[in-house]
Enzyme design. Sequence first.
Site, short mmCIF file in Angstrom:
data_model
loop_
_atom_site.label_atom_id
_atom_site.label_comp_id
_atom_site.label_asym_id
_atom_site.label_seq_id
_atom_site.Cartn_x
_atom_site.Cartn_y
_atom_site.Cartn_z
N ASP A 96 0.83 -1.21 0.00
CA ASP A 96 0.00 0.00 0.00
C ASP A 96 0.87 1.26 0.00
O ASP A 96 1.72 1.43 0.88
CB ASP A 96 -0.90 0.01 1.24
CG ASP A 96 -2.19 0.78 1.02
OD1 ASP A 96 -2.13 1.86 0.41
OD2 ASP A 96 -3.24 0.31 1.46
N ASP A 97 0.67 2.13 -1.00
CA ASP A 97 1.39 3.41 -1.10
C ASP A 97 2.90 3.24 -1.27
O ASP A 97 3.67 4.12 -0.90
CB ASP A 97 1.14 4.27 0.15
CG ASP A 97 -0.30 4.77 0.24
OD1 ASP A 97 -1.11 4.43 -0.63
OD2 ASP A 97 -0.61 5.51 1.20
N CYS A 136 -6.01 4.80 -3.85
CA CYS A 136 -6.28 3.42 -3.41
C CYS A 136 -7.55 2.84 -4.00
O CYS A 136 -7.54 1.75 -4.58
CB CYS A 136 -6.36 3.37 -1.89
SG CYS A 136 -4.85 3.87 -1.03
N HIS A 190 -10.58 -1.11 -0.75
CA HIS A 190 -10.42 0.16 -0.05
C HIS A 190 -11.27 0.20 1.22
O HIS A 190 -12.42 0.65 1.23
CB HIS A 190 -10.80 1.32 -0.99
CG HIS A 190 -10.46 2.67 -0.42
ND1 HIS A 190 -9.21 3.01 0.02
CD2 HIS A 190 -11.24 3.78 -0.24
CE1 HIS A 190 -9.21 4.26 0.44
NE2 HIS A 190 -10.43 4.74 0.31
N ASP A 374 -0.39 -0.51 -5.01
CA ASP A 374 -1.54 0.11 -5.68
C ASP A 374 -1.22 1.41 -6.40
O ASP A 374 -1.89 1.78 -7.35
CB ASP A 374 -2.71 0.29 -4.70
CG ASP A 374 -2.33 1.03 -3.43
OD1 ASP A 374 -1.16 1.42 -3.26
OD2 ASP A 374 -3.22 1.20 -2.56
#
Length: 634
Positions: A96-97, A136, A190, A374
């Site tokens: 994530d990120d 996201c 999400h 993502d």
Amino acid sequence: MILKKRRGRENWRHPDDCINMLFGVFGPESHEIYRNGLPRIGFCCRMGLRVELPQELHVIVNHPFFLFLALFGLSISSAVEAAESKKPNVLFISMDDLNDWIGCLGGHPQAKTPHIDRLAASGVLFTNAHCAAPACNPSRTAIMTGISPHKSGVYDNRQKMREVLPEAELIPRYFSRHGYWSAGSGKILHYFTDARSWDDYFPPKETEDPFPRTLYPETRPVSLPRGGPWQYIETDWGLLDVTDEEFGGDWLVAQWIGEQLSKKHDNPFFLACGIYRPHEPWFVPKKYFDLFPLEEIELPLGYREDDLDDLPPEGRRRGPNRYFAHIQKHQQWKQAIQGYLASIAFADAMVGRVLQALEDGPNRDNTIVVLWSDHGWHLGEKQHWQKFTAWRVCTRVPLIVRVPRGAPGLPAGTKAGTRCHQPVNLLSLFPTLTQLSGLPKKESNDGTSIVPLLEQPDGEWPHVSMTYLNRPGNFSVSDRRWRYIEYDNGDCELYDVESDRHEWMNLAARAEYAQRIASLRAHAPVTFAKYVPASDAALPKLQWHAAGDSSTPVSQPEGDPFDVVFTNERQEPVKVYGIDQVGKRNPFGTLEAGWRKPYRTLPGAVFLITDADENPLGHFVVGDRAAHAIVPAK
């Protein structure tokens, strides 16, 4: 063994010639008794077929070598048939990120990701992979449904996937329909699980909460003071003097996933592992911060103070944001970079635990492994913090694929240590996995399978990678060398990333690049699905501050506009006033009993609600996103 010449053919002097003669006798139907380079006489026996050969072949099939070959062929043929019928497992690891700050992509010289690097060294690393959307919700929706944002209409984090796509079938459900056991843990979608799409989940899918218990500081903020209602509450960082297990979160996700990998399963599995870090907040155990002494922290390679000078107006508007200015004001830039690097190192350690469980378990040799993030992340590049932009630092993502030998869609498997520089998109994951697993193609998938690149990384590839921003008409196009960005007002940017990897020089205004822009622009869609806002019920609720409980503050508006929906649950009309920065009331009209009305506003704005006689009833303070402001009945 030498036979006399028969049927006008040359003497046969090698066992292969014996097999060739069988083809000559049985003709086009010979594949029924010969497959995978081996005779299948055993197949005929199992099928109850009587095999009668011409008298002239008896000398061949009665020869000891041929009898051995037939028996050997029977056993190998059976093994091949068994392998063909065995579907591969899929281990689907989401980060994530995470931008390109991993060792194998070289995004930051201090990044420490030995486990992700080891995975890359064992499979195919895509160095030019991009997300379908730099946020996201739309990115993960595109991945899991296989539907492009410009067709689904899911463009940003404020929307709700199931409101826009109520019937869309996600990857896990598709695999389950085709004989797989589909399970997952952690953040894959999400902030919800979509229970109907999974056979099993941790935490339990019925809760629709993908996060296990996670230890956070009792008092917040720790490092970055709140700048106002506009600031995301999780933009904060700091070390925790705890063990990984005490911290929980991704450690518990990795633990549960590891337990599934350590078991034998009756059916092939699709197993999704959602690692939440390095998503904010950047709180992880102290030992990961210790890897990056603050005094040694280096600024992002892509940062340049004058990087906005050649951008069009829309680019200059989307670049600088209040987060980066606020972080610099409080001298927290290097501390934030330290927190991001530490969170990446923690996430990498959790990936390592998952990969080790696979390596030590019974599923090692029959499991496809995919690792992806993502979208990317800004840490000051283009004067920006967070995500939501079309620049390469935000659209480019890690993508690693490892396929074992024997997979139906790629029997030879992937070659270890391979790098592919062709432009690919996360939208391709759905069709790629169905092809690799030998499942029927899903016609609603918009992406192109990247199996050809897994087989030939430098092969012909006529495709580009499209990324869509928060509203229709905003997008970027990435090919092997060039990147083109276009905004819905017509502003555009062009970069040659072969010589300008950080996109410091915008070439769009130069006449000599007009043809290049036209060729890239030709890949963009002509039509875009309409943006579908979230329903009132799906919006977060603004806190109601009743009159008398607290005084009405002044507004501190800052940032991009969005809608806040006001609903009046009282039995009589109310008046709505916006409070300006000096405390003055500005009328926004009357809200009749039972009515709802959206108002365009900014983060930090304050709305006062009064009765018909202008007696204060209470107020709302707008936060950092679209919300629902409900005036209570009493």
